[in-house]
Scaffold this motif. Structure first.
Motif, short mmCIF file in Angstrom:
data_model
loop_
_atom_site.label_atom_id
_atom_site.label_comp_id
_atom_site.label_asym_id
_atom_site.label_seq_id
_atom_site.Cartn_x
_atom_site.Cartn_y
_atom_site.Cartn_z
N SER A 68 0.82 -1.21 0.00
CA SER A 68 0.00 0.00 0.00
C SER A 68 0.86 1.26 0.00
N GLN A 69 1.86 1.31 0.86
CA GLN A 69 2.67 2.51 1.00
C GLN A 69 3.49 2.78 -0.26
N GLU A 70 4.20 1.79 -0.73
CA GLU A 70 5.10 2.01 -1.87
C GLU A 70 4.35 2.27 -3.17
N SER A 71 3.10 1.82 -3.27
CA SER A 71 2.33 2.03 -4.50
C SER A 71 1.54 3.33 -4.46
N GLY A 72 1.41 3.94 -3.26
CA GLY A 72 0.63 5.17 -3.14
C GLY A 72 -0.85 4.94 -2.97
N LEU A 73 -1.24 3.76 -2.52
CA LEU A 73 -2.66 3.40 -2.43
C LEU A 73 -3.18 3.42 -0.99
N VAL A 74 -2.62 4.24 -0.15
CA VAL A 74 -3.10 4.34 1.24
C VAL A 74 -4.17 5.42 1.29
N GLY A 75 -5.37 5.09 0.89
CA GLY A 75 -6.47 6.04 0.96
C GLY A 75 -7.17 5.94 2.29
N LYS A 76 -7.35 7.06 2.98
CA LYS A 76 -8.02 7.05 4.28
C LYS A 76 -9.34 7.80 4.15
N ALA A 77 -10.37 7.07 3.83
CA ALA A 77 -11.71 7.64 3.72
C ALA A 77 -12.70 6.56 4.13
N PHE A 78 -13.99 6.88 4.13
CA PHE A 78 -14.99 5.89 4.50
C PHE A 78 -15.30 5.04 3.27
N GLY A 79 -14.42 4.08 2.96
CA GLY A 79 -14.53 3.28 1.74
C GLY A 79 -15.65 2.27 1.82
N MET A 80 -16.42 2.17 0.73
CA MET A 80 -17.54 1.23 0.71
C MET A 80 -17.65 0.40 -0.56
N GLY A 81 -17.04 0.82 -1.65
CA GLY A 81 -17.11 0.06 -2.88
C GLY A 81 -15.87 0.30 -3.72
N VAL A 82 -15.58 -0.63 -4.64
CA VAL A 82 -14.39 -0.50 -5.47
C VAL A 82 -14.67 -1.07 -6.86
N THR A 83 -14.10 -0.41 -7.87
CA THR A 83 -14.12 -0.92 -9.23
C THR A 83 -12.82 -0.51 -9.90
N SER A 84 -12.51 -1.14 -11.01
CA SER A 84 -11.25 -0.87 -11.68
C SER A 84 -11.45 -0.83 -13.18
N GLY A 85 -10.70 0.04 -13.85
CA GLY A 85 -10.76 0.15 -15.30
C GLY A 85 -9.57 0.95 -15.79
N ASP A 86 -9.26 0.80 -17.06
CA ASP A 86 -8.19 1.59 -17.66
C ASP A 86 -8.82 2.87 -18.20
N TYR A 87 -9.04 3.84 -17.32
CA TYR A 87 -9.83 5.01 -17.67
C TYR A 87 -9.13 5.95 -18.64
N ASN A 88 -7.79 5.93 -18.64
CA ASN A 88 -7.07 6.82 -19.55
C ASN A 88 -6.43 6.08 -20.72
#
Length: 576
Positions: A455-475
């Motif tokens: 999490s730390q090395e990838s920059g994915l430490v999000g601190k919020a009230f997380g409830m759902g997730v999805t993924s896509g190549d948006y760009n």
């Protein structure tokens, strides 16, 4: 509910002076909000301009706005044209609209709906009776015969006149716009037309949790919040997708089989899946490699595995395995994490069991029960939630809990709502991303069948009230990005951005609290390192967001975002 934790944190640590200042700013926000509602009624055609005299000052200085040029349109199948263009107008205001009527006309010939949300209040002590707000505005209108939706951020100047907040002027800060050719929306609600039920069973779908909680046995452990799910799968192998609806404890889960004419017919026995256990979700996948869809159900009695025992004459599901300790699972996801040709599954368990709370193993003497609603502390880094689990497929519909064995026991008690498998580092295996409600999300990188918290090395430490997730190549750069559904709160945005809020804390801690109320998150994958692009992408204000998907809504080759939102609401409009 979660914003109450923010306010409680403030109250416990604030001095009397700070509380007084916050109360002043919130009172000003309420006054401005009342005036904005009147302004919205005027824009919607429900009030005349003369009715706004006490809400708009005689010193009105107009609306500062930039006239946006023609927006490029993309043509999609069905001759539907969707136009979309974010516009950053900060510091570029040049044109002024000095009358309300002219401002109203700028949206088009008819405004169907408006919505205002105040996200910041600024008080200048040198100007008594005057203050500034930052306000989000949504407007849906018909312009030149086309349906348009505009999202804008305004900075407004106000003065207090008696008990009213009077508007002095408005400055446009930013804008996102989308539109359709014509006034016909892309989608229409066809639920009642395609989900065919017997007349006496329609009540199973048309009544909510408030109705059933007064009628169901407590022993069946129904869930007041109605955290049940809908799954789509071809359960009978006829090439058409069917719908499975999970229900509160005491109500049978329902299976709707799609017919050739597109109507879904309810099967009252649900092929053996009409269980009465409170069911929070279901995943269908071919777990035994026989070509049909088996089922994994998250229930109050634990995770249950059902085999699809389809034969030439009938389709039915048979219970094969149950994990009684994994109760009330929330998000579930399926993948072959160890690449042995068999699908495995991961379950998020939001609540700790009674035994978890007492720090001892279940002896079997007491039935596992769902814990009380948690009291996480600190609100952004709680570790007293339930234990998630990875279950490895060993063949012949048997599974073993390998959570600790493969390294997923790290940071594994964080009130997890959802999880997703995806190859985010493009190395050919499935990584895991876990979204947590009261703490940082966790990115587990797959290293040949074992997992490392990256999490730390990838920059994915999000601190919020997380409830759902999805993924896509948006760009479209060949690297999968991540969208997380969080809670947006205008009240939380106002409070946490006041200088009096946690005035004795570091800027880093204050920023964490701001992010808790900011809303949804979009993390762009830069070759394995992620950057937060939430605000510039315009996706933060998803209201009280839950699940999310990444479909290509308009068939233009770009993945869009579909985010479900809302909360428990009573029959009365003001009954939350």
């Amino acid at each position: 509910m979660k914003i109450h934790y923010l306010i409680a944190t403030l109250v416990l640590g604030a001095c009397c002076h700070c509380m007084a200042q916050l109360e002043v700013s919130e009172n000003l926000s309420s006054s401005a909000d009342a005036s904005l509602k009147k302004l919205g009624s005027y824009l919607n055609g429900q009030l005349e301009e003369k009715d706004l005299a006490i809400f708009v000052s005689g010193e009105w200085k107009g609306v500062n706005i930039v006239t946006v040029g023609k927006i490029d349109q993309r043509v999609v199948p069905g001759d539907i044209k969707v136009s979309m263009k974010p516009v950053d107008l900060t510091g570029k205001m040049s044109d002024s609209i000095y009358s309300l009527a002219k401002w109203k006309a700028s949206y088009g010939e008819k405004i169907h709906r408006t919505k205002f949300k105040i996200v910041r209040v600024l008080v200048n002590e040198d100007l008594p009776g005057k203050f500034t707000t930052e306000t989000l505005m949504m407007a849906i209108s018909t312009k030149n015969g086309n349906l348009n939706e505009v999202h804008q951020r305004w900075k407004a100047q106000w003065q207090i006149k008696g008990e009213k907040a009077q508007l002095l002027n408005m400055n446009l800060m930013s804008e996102h716009a989308a539109g359709l050719v014509g006034e016909k929306p892309l989608y229409a609600d066809r639920t009642s037309a395609v989900l065919a039920q017997e007349k006496e069973r329609e009540i199973l779908l048309n009544q909510g949790a408030n109705y059933w909680m007064q009628r169901l046995e407590t022993a069946l452990r129904p869930d007041f919040f109605g955290e049940t799910g809908v799954s789509v799968a071809d359960v009978n192998g006829d090439g058409r997708e069917d719908v499975y609806i999970s229900q509160l404890g005491g109500l049978p889960n329902q299976l709707f089989i799609q017919q050739q004419n597109g109507v879904f017919k309810e099967l009252q026995n649900a092929l053996g899946l009409d269980i009465l256990d409170n069911t929070t979700g279901a995943v269908f996948a071919d777990l035994d490699n026989d070509g049909d869809q088996d089922a994994v159900l998250a229930t109050a009695g634990g995770v249950a595995i059902y085999e699809n025992a389809t034969s030439d004459t009938r389709t039915e599901f048979v219970l094969k395995k149950q994990f009684p300790k994994a109760i009330y699972g929330n998000g579930m996801c399926v993948a072959d994490y160890d690449q042995d040709g068999l699908l495995d599954f991961y379950v998020c368990q939001y609540y700790a069991t009674v035994e978890d709370k007492r720090g001892r193993e279940n002896t079997g003497a007491k039935q596992l029960t769902r814990g009380n609603f948690p009291a996480p502390y600190p609100v952004f880094d709680a570790t007293n939630g339930g234990r998630n689990g990875l279950y490895r497929n060993t063949g012949e519909m048997d599974f073993e809990d390998v959570t600790d064995l493969v390294g997923l026991g790290v940071s594994n008690s964080r009130y997890s709502y959802a999880a997703m498998w995806e190859d985010w580092d493009n190395d050919g295996d499935q990584d895991l991303y876990v979204v947590n409600d009261f703490g940082p999300n966790i990115y587990y990188r797959n290293e040949g069948g074992t997992f490392l918290d990256a999490s730390q090395e990838s920059g994915l430490v999000g601190k919020a009230f997380g409830m759902g997730v999805t993924s896509g190549d948006y760009n479209g750069d060949g690297w999968m990005d991540i969208h997380v559904s969080n809670m947006f709160s205008s009240a939380g945005s106002r409070v946490t951005r006041q200088k009096e809020f946690k005035s004795d804390s570091s800027p880093q801690i204050k920023r964490i609290f701001e992010l808790l109320a900011r809303g949804n998150t979009l993390m762009v994958n830069k070759a394995g390192k992620f950057e937060d692009s939430s605000e510039e992408s315009g996706i933060t204000v998803g209201r009280w967001s839950w699940g999310c998907l990444s479909p290509d809504i308009n068939n233009d080759g770009y993945e869009d975002l579909l985010v479900a939102n809302g909360f428990v609401t009573g029959k009365e409009k003001d009954d939350l």
